[in-house]
Design an enzyme around this catalytic site. Sequence first.
Site, PDB file in Angstrom:
ATOM      1  N   TRP A   1      50.090  21.925  89.764  1.00 36.63           N
ATOM      2  CA  TRP A   1      51.539  21.867  90.017  1.00 36.63           C
ATOM      3  C   TRP A   1      52.224  23.207  89.764  1.00 36.63           C
ATOM      4  CZ3 TRP A   1      52.833  17.764  92.660  1.00 36.63           C
ATOM      5  CH2 TRP A   1      52.087  16.589  92.506  1.00 36.63           C
TER       6      TRP A   1
ATOM      7  N   ARG B   1      57.524  14.197  85.897  1.00 36.72           N
ATOM      8  CA  ARG B   1      57.021  13.341  84.821  1.00 36.72           C
ATOM      9  C   ARG B   1      58.105  12.530  84.118  1.00 36.72           C
ATOM     10  NH1 ARG B   1      52.239  13.096  83.094  1.00 36.72           N
ATOM     11  NH2 ARG B   1      50.631  14.248  84.186  1.00 36.72           N
TER      12      ARG B   1
ATOM     13  N   TYR C   1      64.496  16.716  80.858  1.00 42.58           N
ATOM     14  CA  TYR C   1      63.456  17.176  81.791  1.00 42.58           C
ATOM     15  C   TYR C   1      64.094  18.200  82.715  1.00 42.58           C
ATOM     16  CZ  TYR C   1      59.259  16.804  84.739  1.00 42.58           C
ATOM     17  OH  TYR C   1      58.089  17.071  85.430  1.00 42.58           O
TER      18      TYR C   1
END
Length: 199
Positions: free
Chosen positions: A104, A14, A8
């Site tokens: 976002w 997330r 990530y």
Amino acid sequence: MPQYKLTYFNLRGRAEISRYLFAYSGKKYEDHRIEAADWPKIKPTIPFGKIPILEVDGVTIHQSLAIARYLARESGLAGQTPVEQALADAIVDTIDDFMTLFPWAEKNQDVRKQAFDDILTNKAPELLKDLDTFLGDNTWLVGKSVTWADFYWDVCSTTLLSCKPDLADNYPRLLALRDRVQALPAIAAWIQKRPKTIM
Ligand code: GSH
């Protein structure tokens, strides 16, 4: 034990729900954080072109909640019965529906701020009221022990409260649930040692 590699950005975002699940279960994994600048060259190498992904002995799983649900099942945190599992899934999806309302990736800071303010002021109260009613005076959201739904509430509300610190002031039971999650020794240790990031 399988070899796990979680990829990530250097954000909670997330991936954080899965990092909580790894922390709680004590399973070893590689917490691979990529630089935003490197993303354009990495993206085409990733199935479906989005992160997080979890590699399990070389098999790549995408979608943050599919990854987290898998880890939750592996660690006994998915719910104790099929009905509890469905309820935990439903709470996670309810919180996630709300989190996906936010723009976002919006680059225009004025547009972004206006949208965030609107969602936090006008849409959050309904979610908080419903979650508070669902939790009631229970210790955990689902069943008699902690599940990944409690973790997801903590992870997401941490980000929401960083945007609007008084967001849940009218919901002491939801704030107390955050305290309970954060007091679990493995989660407390992870929060202490994790990289400090804005989201
Ligand atoms: N529903 C997906 C999940 O939960 O994993 C969304 C994945 C997603 O949109 N990831 C973003 C991403 O990969 C980061 S949070 N952005 C870079 C891009 O789309 O190129």
